[in-house]
Write a protein that holds these residues in place. Structure first.
Motif, PDB file in Angstrom:
ATOM      1  N   ARG A   1       0.808  -1.223   0.000  1.00  0.00           N
ATOM      2  CA  ARG A   1       0.000   0.000   0.000  1.00  0.00           C
ATOM      3  C   ARG A   1       0.836   1.265   0.000  1.00  0.00           C
ATOM      4  NH1 ARG A   1      -3.753  -1.965   4.932  1.00  0.00           N
ATOM      5  NH2 ARG A   1      -1.899  -3.276   5.259  1.00  0.00           N
ATOM      6  N   ASP A   2       2.151   1.136   0.138  1.00  0.00           N
ATOM      7  CA  ASP A   2       3.014   2.305   0.207  1.00  0.00           C
ATOM      8  C   ASP A   2       4.326   1.967  -0.496  1.00  0.00           C
ATOM      9  OD1 ASP A   2       4.939   4.239   1.030  1.00  0.00           O
ATOM     10  OD2 ASP A   2       3.740   4.725   2.783  1.00  0.00           O
ATOM     11  N   MET A   3       4.637   2.679  -1.565  1.00  0.00           N
ATOM     12  CA  MET A   3       5.824   2.370  -2.346  1.00  0.00           C
ATOM     13  C   MET A   3       7.106   2.552  -1.544  1.00  0.00           C
ATOM     14  SD  MET A   3       5.225   1.071  -5.196  1.00  0.00           S
ATOM     15  CE  MET A   3       6.914   1.182  -5.780  1.00  0.00           C
ATOM     16  N   LYS A   4       7.118   3.483  -0.587  1.00  0.00           N
ATOM     17  CA  LYS A   4       8.333   3.661   0.205  1.00  0.00           C
ATOM     18  C   LYS A   4       8.645   2.392   0.994  1.00  0.00           C
ATOM     19  CE  LYS A   4      10.597   6.210   3.888  1.00  0.00           C
ATOM     20  NZ  LYS A   4      11.897   6.010   3.221  1.00  0.00           N
ATOM     21  N   MET A   5       7.631   1.795   1.611  1.00  0.00           N
ATOM     22  CA  MET A   5       7.857   0.571   2.373  1.00  0.00           C
ATOM     23  C   MET A   5       8.296  -0.554   1.440  1.00  0.00           C
ATOM     24  SD  MET A   5       7.174   1.994   5.156  1.00  0.00           S
ATOM     25  CE  MET A   5       6.223   3.423   5.702  1.00  0.00           C
ATOM     26  N   ALA A   6       7.712  -0.601   0.254  1.00  0.00           N
ATOM     27  CA  ALA A   6       8.105  -1.622  -0.712  1.00  0.00           C
ATOM     28  C   ALA A   6       9.561  -1.436  -1.135  1.00  0.00           C
ATOM     29  CB  ALA A   6       7.182  -1.568  -1.917  1.00  0.00           C
ATOM     30  N   ARG A   7       9.958  -0.175  -1.390  1.00  0.00           N
ATOM     31  CA  ARG A   7      11.343   0.085  -1.785  1.00  0.00           C
ATOM     32  C   ARG A   7      12.309  -0.293  -0.676  1.00  0.00           C
ATOM     33  NH1 ARG A   7       9.030   4.815  -4.121  1.00  0.00           N
ATOM     34  NH2 ARG A   7       9.605   6.007  -2.257  1.00  0.00           N
ATOM     35  N   ASP A   8      11.934  -0.005   0.580  1.00  0.00           N
ATOM     36  CA  ASP A   8      12.804  -0.374   1.702  1.00  0.00           C
ATOM     37  C   ASP A   8      13.045  -1.880   1.738  1.00  0.00           C
ATOM     38  OD1 ASP A   8      13.010   2.235   2.440  1.00  0.00           O
ATOM     39  OD2 ASP A   8      11.685   2.097   4.192  1.00  0.00           O
ATOM     40  N   LEU A   9      11.971  -2.661   1.532  1.00  0.00           N
ATOM     41  CA  LEU A   9      12.114  -4.109   1.568  1.00  0.00           C
ATOM     42  C   LEU A   9      12.935  -4.610   0.387  1.00  0.00           C
ATOM     43  CD1 LEU A   9       8.697  -5.607   2.740  1.00  0.00           C
ATOM     44  CD2 LEU A   9      10.885  -5.660   3.923  1.00  0.00           C
ATOM     45  N   LEU A  10      12.709  -4.048  -0.781  1.00  0.00           N
ATOM     46  CA  LEU A  10      13.472  -4.467  -1.955  1.00  0.00           C
ATOM     47  C   LEU A  10      14.951  -4.131  -1.784  1.00  0.00           C
ATOM     48  CD1 LEU A  10      11.020  -3.480  -4.828  1.00  0.00           C
ATOM     49  CD2 LEU A  10      11.628  -5.792  -4.064  1.00  0.00           C
TER      50      LEU A  10
ATOM     51  N   THR B   1      16.569  -3.935   1.032  1.00  0.00           N
ATOM     52  CA  THR B   1      17.094  -4.892   2.004  1.00  0.00           C
ATOM     53  C   THR B   1      17.360  -6.239   1.353  1.00  0.00           C
ATOM     54  OG1 THR B   1      15.907  -3.793   3.797  1.00  0.00           O
ATOM     55  CG2 THR B   1      16.629  -6.053   4.190  1.00  0.00           C
ATOM     56  N   LEU B   2      16.433  -6.666   0.513  1.00  0.00           N
ATOM     57  CA  LEU B   2      16.603  -7.956  -0.166  1.00  0.00           C
ATOM     58  C   LEU B   2      17.838  -7.946  -1.045  1.00  0.00           C
ATOM     59  CD1 LEU B   2      15.428 -10.749  -0.709  1.00  0.00           C
ATOM     60  CD2 LEU B   2      14.081  -9.746  -2.570  1.00  0.00           C
ATOM     61  N   ARG B   3      18.067  -6.857  -1.784  1.00  0.00           N
ATOM     62  CA  ARG B   3      19.255  -6.781  -2.639  1.00  0.00           C
ATOM     63  C   ARG B   3      20.536  -6.788  -1.811  1.00  0.00           C
ATOM     64  NH1 ARG B   3      16.212  -2.808  -5.519  1.00  0.00           N
ATOM     65  NH2 ARG B   3      17.412  -1.162  -4.477  1.00  0.00           N
ATOM     66  N   GLN B   4      20.547  -6.027  -0.714  1.00  0.00           N
ATOM     67  CA  GLN B   4      21.745  -5.951   0.113  1.00  0.00           C
ATOM     68  C   GLN B   4      22.054  -7.273   0.813  1.00  0.00           C
ATOM     69  OE1 GLN B   4      23.748  -3.335  -0.059  1.00  0.00           O
ATOM     70  NE2 GLN B   4      22.254  -2.427  -1.463  1.00  0.00           N
ATOM     71  N   SER B   5      21.023  -8.062   1.070  1.00  0.00           N
ATOM     72  CA  SER B   5      21.214  -9.297   1.843  1.00  0.00           C
ATOM     73  C   SER B   5      22.031 -10.335   1.078  1.00  0.00           C
ATOM     74  CB  SER B   5      19.856  -9.887   2.232  1.00  0.00           C
ATOM     75  OG  SER B   5      19.163 -10.364   1.090  1.00  0.00           O
ATOM     76  N   VAL B   6      22.112 -10.200  -0.256  1.00  0.00           N
ATOM     77  CA  VAL B   6      22.893 -11.162  -1.029  1.00  0.00           C
ATOM     78  C   VAL B   6      24.271 -10.614  -1.386  1.00  0.00           C
ATOM     79  CG1 VAL B   6      20.827 -12.239  -1.987  1.00  0.00           C
ATOM     80  CG2 VAL B   6      21.888 -10.328  -3.204  1.00  0.00           C
TER      81      VAL B   6
ATOM     82  N   THR C   1      26.430  -5.867  12.850  1.00  0.00           N
ATOM     83  CA  THR C   1      26.815  -5.691  11.457  1.00  0.00           C
ATOM     84  C   THR C   1      25.573  -5.489  10.598  1.00  0.00           C
ATOM     85  OG1 THR C   1      26.683  -8.033  10.914  1.00  0.00           O
ATOM     86  CG2 THR C   1      28.775  -7.230  11.830  1.00  0.00           C
ATOM     87  N   TRP C   2      25.808  -5.060   9.363  1.00  0.00           N
ATOM     88  CA  TRP C   2      24.699  -4.954   8.430  1.00  0.00           C
ATOM     89  C   TRP C   2      24.050  -6.316   8.221  1.00  0.00           C
ATOM     90  CZ3 TRP C   2      21.506  -1.548   6.798  1.00  0.00           C
ATOM     91  CH2 TRP C   2      21.873  -0.197   6.737  1.00  0.00           C
ATOM     92  N   GLY C   3      24.840  -7.375   8.315  1.00  0.00           N
ATOM     93  CA  GLY C   3      24.273  -8.707   8.177  1.00  0.00           C
ATOM     94  C   GLY C   3      23.204  -8.981   9.214  1.00  0.00           C
ATOM     95  N   ASP C   4      23.475  -8.581  10.467  1.00  0.00           N
ATOM     96  CA  ASP C   4      22.475  -8.745  11.519  1.00  0.00           C
ATOM     97  C   ASP C   4      21.190  -8.001  11.159  1.00  0.00           C
ATOM     98  OD1 ASP C   4      24.198 -10.209  13.263  1.00  0.00           O
ATOM     99  OD2 ASP C   4      25.151  -8.338  13.854  1.00  0.00           O
ATOM    100  N   THR C   5      21.340  -6.750  10.716  1.00  0.00           N
ATOM    101  CA  THR C   5      20.176  -5.930  10.384  1.00  0.00           C
ATOM    102  C   THR C   5      19.400  -6.522   9.213  1.00  0.00           C
ATOM    103  OG1 THR C   5      21.220  -3.913  11.207  1.00  0.00           O
ATOM    104  CG2 THR C   5      19.467  -3.646   9.583  1.00  0.00           C
ATOM    105  N   LEU C   6      20.117  -6.936   8.182  1.00  0.00           N
ATOM    106  CA  LEU C   6      19.449  -7.509   7.014  1.00  0.00           C
ATOM    107  C   LEU C   6      18.700  -8.779   7.385  1.00  0.00           C
ATOM    108  CD1 LEU C   6      22.367  -7.020   4.472  1.00  0.00           C
ATOM    109  CD2 LEU C   6      20.261  -5.672   4.600  1.00  0.00           C
ATOM    110  N   ASP C   7      19.331  -9.646   8.158  1.00  0.00           N
ATOM    111  CA  ASP C   7      18.691 -10.905   8.540  1.00  0.00           C
ATOM    112  C   ASP C   7      17.430 -10.656   9.354  1.00  0.00           C
ATOM    113  OD1 ASP C   7      20.678 -12.295   7.260  1.00  0.00           O
ATOM    114  OD2 ASP C   7      21.806 -12.775   9.081  1.00  0.00           O
TER     115      ASP C   7
ATOM    116  N   ALA D   1       9.822  -9.517   8.077  1.00  0.00           N
ATOM    117  CA  ALA D   1       8.938  -9.479   6.918  1.00  0.00           C
ATOM    118  C   ALA D   1       8.338 -10.855   6.646  1.00  0.00           C
ATOM    119  CB  ALA D   1       9.705  -8.980   5.696  1.00  0.00           C
ATOM    120  N   ALA D   2       9.162 -11.889   6.736  1.00  0.00           N
ATOM    121  CA  ALA D   2       8.674 -13.244   6.478  1.00  0.00           C
ATOM    122  C   ALA D   2       7.614 -13.650   7.487  1.00  0.00           C
ATOM    123  CB  ALA D   2       9.846 -14.230   6.508  1.00  0.00           C
TER     124      ALA D   2
END
Length: 301
Positions: free
Chosen positions: A243-252, A254-259, A275-281, A287-288
């Protein structure tokens, strides 16, 4: 109508709760011209909290009402408290906080100047300098949540003032979020955002100060708390992503950075070994869990 209801939710903190209750009773008693009440929700305490609440309620020179809510969860307790509060203004404060001198005067002064209802929060500072500097906000300038902004940390749930008109319009807290619930945190962020989406202003002011005695002095405690907050924020972003593109962009993002192996090793908070790894995980886990609960129509435990 009662002018101010101060709402405190508590669970198994009898050892430190009296400081909070004594300070709030005194703040109300010092202003006899203001019709006020203290509403305390006992969220299933198994320590001496029930006896302490009976003692305080019987001796206080101002109305103190105790609400028992056995279902665990901070959002659950807050909803029980909101149903019990009779005030035009509802001041939410945590059970490890006390108001600074003049706090209620600040609350009333700001509310009196409002042309329309405003969800407002104020400064949160350490009550004990030996505690680690966390869960505080002491910005010097007032600011309001703007379109496209993220609602996290604009107003902290331990120092939040809700006009009854906003509660009636926005409704209860989402009980999937918050301490004691599956989504761990962010019940205040979610409520702030829903208030903003409903067309109300959300404002931080540099007065309305509370002192926070959170008691955490080991970096391991802060690291664990930060992981819960990030988990909750990921859950919040997932709830609103469609419902909000900003929230969608934040999740996307995060998903890109996680790999990205390099990004995952970058130190985010060296003082807490995060670490950023902790935050990404934790973001992706939150979200899951949100989507898992939605897919299976799961209710809070």
């Amino acid at each position: 109508m009662t002018e101010i209801s101060i709402l405190v939710c508590t669970r198994n903190r009898a050892a430190s709760l009296r400081r909070t209750l004594d300070a709030l009773v005194a703040a109300l008693a010092e202003r006899p011209a203001v019709t006020g009440e203290l509403v305390v929700v006992d969220n299933g305490s198994t320590d001496a909290t029930p006896a302490l609440l009976r003692e305080v309620a019987s001796a206080a020179p101002v109305p103190v009402r105790v609400v028992e809510e056995s279902r665990p969860g901070l959002a659950v307790a807050r909803n029980a408290g909101l149903r019990a509060c009779q005030g035009r203004l509802i001041v939410m404060m945590d059970d490890d906080c006390i108001p600074a001198p003049g706090y209620l005067d600040d609350v009333l002064r700001h509310a009196a100047a409002d042309a329309a209802p405003v969800l407002r929060g104020g400064r949160v500072v350490l009550g004990d300098p030996q505690d680690l500097r966390f869960t505080v906000k002491d910005h010097d300038h007032a600011h309001r949540l703007q379109p496209g902004g993220h609602p996290a940390m604009v107003v902290l749930g331990c120092n939040m003032v809700l006009p009854r008109a906003i509660v009636d319009a926005v409704g209860p807290f989402d009980e999937r979020f918050g301490a004691g619930a599956p989504l761990l945190a962010a019940e205040d962020t979610d409520y702030v955002y829903r208030t903003f989406r409903a067309g109300f202003a959300v404002e931080y002011v540099p007065d309305m100060t509370v002192l926070h005695f959170h008691g955490r002095r080991r970096k391991e405690e802060i690291a664990e708390l930060e992981r819960r907050y990030v988990f909750g924020n990921g859950a919040f972003n997932a709830k609103w992503a469609f419902r909000d593109m900003k929230m969608a962009r934040d999740l996307l993002w995060t998903l890109r950075q996680s790999v990205n192996p390099w990004r995952r090793r970058v130190v985010l908070r060296a003082e807490y070994d995060l670490t950023w790894g902790d935050t990404l995980d934790q973001t992706l886990r939150g979200a899951a869990e949100t989507y898992h609960m939605a897919l299976h129509h799961l209710k809070p435990r």
